[in-house]
Write a protein that holds these residues in place. Sequence first.
Motif, PDB file in Angstrom:
ATOM      1  N   SER A  48       0.935  -1.258   0.004  1.00 38.29           N
ATOM      2  CA  SER A  48       0.147  -0.338  -0.184  1.00 38.29           C
ATOM      3  C   SER A  48       0.985   1.215  -0.091  1.00 38.29           C
ATOM      4  O   SER A  48       0.221   2.716  -0.659  1.00 38.29           O
ATOM      5  CB  SER A  48      -0.757  -0.183   1.211  1.00 38.29           C
ATOM      6  OG  SER A  48      -0.545   0.655   2.245  1.00 38.29           O
ATOM      7  N   ASP A  86       1.758   1.618  -3.637  1.00 36.46           N
ATOM      8  CA  ASP A  86       1.223   2.025  -4.988  1.00 36.46           C
ATOM      9  C   ASP A  86       0.602   0.672  -6.083  1.00 36.46           C
ATOM     10  O   ASP A  86       0.981   0.585  -6.251  1.00 36.46           O
ATOM     11  CB  ASP A  86       1.004   2.594  -4.853  1.00 36.46           C
ATOM     12  CG  ASP A  86      -0.574   3.639  -5.813  1.00 36.46           C
ATOM     13  OD1 ASP A  86      -1.273   2.541  -5.076  1.00 36.46           O
ATOM     14  OD2 ASP A  86      -0.628   3.621  -6.803  1.00 36.46           O
ATOM     15  N   THR A 104      -0.822  -1.989  -5.100  1.00 38.71           N
ATOM     16  CA  THR A 104      -2.182  -2.858  -5.257  1.00 38.71           C
ATOM     17  C   THR A 104      -3.113  -3.829  -6.747  1.00 38.71           C
ATOM     18  O   THR A 104      -2.916  -5.067  -6.130  1.00 38.71           O
ATOM     19  CB  THR A 104      -3.003  -2.423  -4.117  1.00 38.71           C
ATOM     20  OG1 THR A 104      -2.800  -1.878  -3.323  1.00 38.71           O
ATOM     21  CG2 THR A 104      -4.283  -3.383  -3.830  1.00 38.71           C
ATOM     22  N   ASN A 105      -3.010  -2.356  -7.029  1.00 32.49           N
ATOM     23  CA  ASN A 105      -3.823  -2.764  -8.665  1.00 32.49           C
ATOM     24  C   ASN A 105      -2.597  -4.863  -9.298  1.00 32.49           C
ATOM     25  O   ASN A 105      -3.420  -4.793 -10.264  1.00 32.49           O
ATOM     26  CB  ASN A 105      -3.947  -1.987  -9.571  1.00 32.49           C
ATOM     27  CG  ASN A 105      -3.038  -1.294  -9.382  1.00 32.49           C
ATOM     28  OD1 ASN A 105      -1.345  -1.065  -9.342  1.00 32.49           O
ATOM     29  ND2 ASN A 105      -3.457  -0.195 -10.272  1.00 32.49           N
ATOM     30  N   ILE A 106      -1.537  -4.394  -8.871  1.00 41.85           N
ATOM     31  CA  ILE A 106      -0.421  -5.450  -9.299  1.00 41.85           C
ATOM     32  C   ILE A 106      -0.217  -6.690  -8.537  1.00 41.85           C
ATOM     33  O   ILE A 106       0.918  -7.909  -9.486  1.00 41.85           O
ATOM     34  CB  ILE A 106       0.722  -5.197 -11.012  1.00 41.85           C
ATOM     35  CG1 ILE A 106       1.977  -4.085  -8.990  1.00 41.85           C
ATOM     36  CG2 ILE A 106       0.395  -3.410 -11.594  1.00 41.85           C
ATOM     37  CD1 ILE A 106       3.023  -3.611 -10.200  1.00 41.85           C
ATOM     38  N   ARG A 158      -0.457  -9.819 -10.162  1.00 39.62           N
ATOM     39  CA  ARG A 158       0.297  -9.887 -11.886  1.00 39.62           C
ATOM     40  C   ARG A 158       1.039 -11.115 -12.426  1.00 39.62           C
ATOM     41  O   ARG A 158       2.330 -10.733 -10.979  1.00 39.62           O
ATOM     42  CB  ARG A 158       0.511  -8.354 -12.454  1.00 39.62           C
ATOM     43  CG  ARG A 158      -1.360  -7.911 -12.183  1.00 39.62           C
ATOM     44  CD  ARG A 158      -1.810  -7.831 -14.181  1.00 39.62           C
ATOM     45  NE  ARG A 158      -0.889  -7.201 -14.587  1.00 39.62           N
ATOM     46  CZ  ARG A 158      -0.510  -5.177 -15.168  1.00 39.62           C
ATOM     47  NH1 ARG A 158      -1.344  -5.286 -14.316  1.00 39.62           N
ATOM     48  NH2 ARG A 158       0.229  -5.519 -16.421  1.00 39.62           N
ATOM     49  N   GLU A 194       7.325  -0.715 -12.848  1.00 42.12           N
ATOM     50  CA  GLU A 194       6.707  -1.205 -12.201  1.00 42.12           C
ATOM     51  C   GLU A 194       7.477  -2.287 -11.243  1.00 42.12           C
ATOM     52  O   GLU A 194       7.385  -2.482 -10.399  1.00 42.12           O
ATOM     53  CB  GLU A 194       5.587  -1.940 -12.480  1.00 42.12           C
ATOM     54  CG  GLU A 194       4.400  -0.998 -13.263  1.00 42.12           C
ATOM     55  CD  GLU A 194       3.396  -1.011 -13.381  1.00 42.12           C
ATOM     56  OE1 GLU A 194       2.254  -1.211 -13.565  1.00 42.12           O
ATOM     57  OE2 GLU A 194       3.135  -2.460 -14.067  1.00 42.12           O
ATOM     58  N   GLU A 251      -6.936  -5.004   1.140  1.00 42.32           N
ATOM     59  CA  GLU A 251      -6.911  -6.148   0.401  1.00 42.32           C
ATOM     60  C   GLU A 251      -5.667  -6.913  -0.664  1.00 42.32           C
ATOM     61  O   GLU A 251      -6.053  -7.569  -1.003  1.00 42.32           O
ATOM     62  CB  GLU A 251      -7.254  -4.467  -0.600  1.00 42.32           C
ATOM     63  CG  GLU A 251      -8.331  -4.732  -1.755  1.00 42.32           C
ATOM     64  CD  GLU A 251      -8.265  -3.850  -2.240  1.00 42.32           C
ATOM     65  OE1 GLU A 251      -9.451  -3.497  -2.630  1.00 42.32           O
ATOM     66  OE2 GLU A 251      -7.266  -2.154  -2.256  1.00 42.32           O
ATOM     67  N   ALA A 252      -4.435  -6.497  -0.781  1.00 36.44           N
ATOM     68  CA  ALA A 252      -3.907  -7.269  -1.739  1.00 36.44           C
ATOM     69  C   ALA A 252      -3.523  -8.606  -0.803  1.00 36.44           C
ATOM     70  O   ALA A 252      -3.403  -9.351  -2.000  1.00 36.44           O
ATOM     71  CB  ALA A 252      -2.336  -6.187  -1.075  1.00 36.44           C
TER      72      ALA A 252
END
Lengths: 250, 364
Positions: free
Chosen positions: A121, A124, A126-128, A131, A140, B14-15
């Motif tokens: 967090s 930043d 979290t969204n990968i 992957r 990244e 979340e992760a």
Amino acid sequence: MILDVQGVKFGYRSANILDNICFQVARKEIVTILGPNGVGKTTLLKCINRILSPRGGTVMIDKEDTRNLSRNELAKRLGYIPQRVEVSKMKVYDALLLGRKPYISWDISKKDTLIVDEVISSLDLTNIALRDLDEISGGEMQKVQIARALVQEPKLLLMDEPTSMLDLKNQHAIMNLVLKEAMKRGISLVMTLHDINFALRYSQKFVMMREGRIMYAGNSNIVNIDTIEDIYGIKVDIIQHNGFKIVVPL
Amino acid sequence: MLNECMPQKKALAEASALYFAYVRKKNIFLLASACLIIALTFISITLGYAQITVQEIYNAIFYPNPANILHTIILNVRLPRVLLAIISGAVLAAAGAVMQCILRNPLASPYTMGISQSAAFGAAFGIIVLNGGHLQGFSNSPIIVNNPYIVTTSAFLWSLISVIAILALAKLTRITPEAMILAGVAISAIFTAAITVLQYIADTIQLSSIVYWTFGDLGRANWAHLFLLLAVSVPVLLYFIWNRWHYNALDAGDETAKALGVNIESIRIFGLLTSSLVTSVVVSFVGVIGFIGLLGPHIVKKFIGIDNRHMLPGSLLLGALILLSSDTLARTMFSPMVLPVGVLTSFMGGPLFLYILAMRYKKR
């Protein structure tokens, strides 16, 4: 002193690659090693974390001789980000859990996942997180490397050319991120950089090397027209712009 | 105040929440594979020339009656054979997974690196030259190895030649993964030739068994061999699983692995030695069964990814499943004729090998 390097020597067969290297790094200090290609900068980083074994001299991390530390214990104190990294089908989250490797005896604990979550967090990511490493961009990927090193909770972080694979925007984004996180967590930083202007902008202390020896060391005052000509063999001018010292080759 | 805190906390959790949902799917895959193996075990025992029901299997295990011929078939023929298939498949697939990881080579396996072939030569050498074999006159199993210790030891010692060759190539040269496999081809060619030489020395019964052996045969299963196989393979499989984090670290590259505290040289050498030890024991009992070490790990990687915490147990289960189903097919397809099981695994593994090669060299 977090890092105390005294008289480190390294070489293959008869050739000496490093000779009588001495320097110190204090807590939260940011040190850049400068010097032309093949001068032994990467070798020095590898000698500090014992990927290579020095022929002589001592490396002390937080007052402990690295020779007396097991690889695992060393990994709890020292993070290392190599210049080139291997990509694979590993998930980003798995790659970060790997940073807990030195602390794992049988399997990951609740504490390990909490630390990974916190770093994810902060950076930043979290969204990968789910992957594959071979699907994410170069910027990244470098963030993931830094995140893994932070998850390791080291006292000192070594980075070999951390920005060499990145575009202009990412170079500055990554460096700002590393500095912010390192200061927040009380980590000292030792890195090699080719870009002197970049180093002058982000670093407090400089170590200038030539032919396996340290020629100059100190604050930004030691990076001047004479030392740069001595180290790199190129004539330069130094100008001030918006408070930044900028080296311009003639 | 509470409302302001909540999203922050949610973002933090979340992760790992996403990650554990993903891990749960992997566990379901492992559980499903294990259930399939158990189901297939029963199915496989019922299939064959003698008709057997599941009820009969239950009776044979819990109320064995030596006078009942079906019980004898279940306990002394089919059950050992099924268990031998499960253990051998698991061991070969796990060895393949570990070799692929420590050599960073998706084509590595005991079979493609020549370890199986050198172990097969070693086993044949143990039987024919060191007199480790004792013949018994069953027409369908013409040779019974009555000194498994001599044979497996000989197999392991000879397999070390392949291991040393692989280690030397990896250490001394900048060999690519594909060139390493070419070296494996050369090694297996040498040992296949050496087995041919032994065939000239062998008598007729020994000869027929060696020929049959080169394509793998689970028909000689017996309890003594099973226990020896278990005694060697269980510790080695536990060792593999114990090292799963080390293998994960190796996947991030040698320098990163070292920086994470892994002693990569000893992990590599011990990984190869233990892989070849279990391969040798399997080969001494069942012969050379190709491609299980490729099929198991690659199918698992496709489904649940490369994290060795799940990939290793998954490979073990898939290897067992593949060898058990292949052997059941090989035994029943042209019943009462029995195909060597290696024929089937090669028909499956060969195309997979070509597929992996094609994927690596795909035009972009």
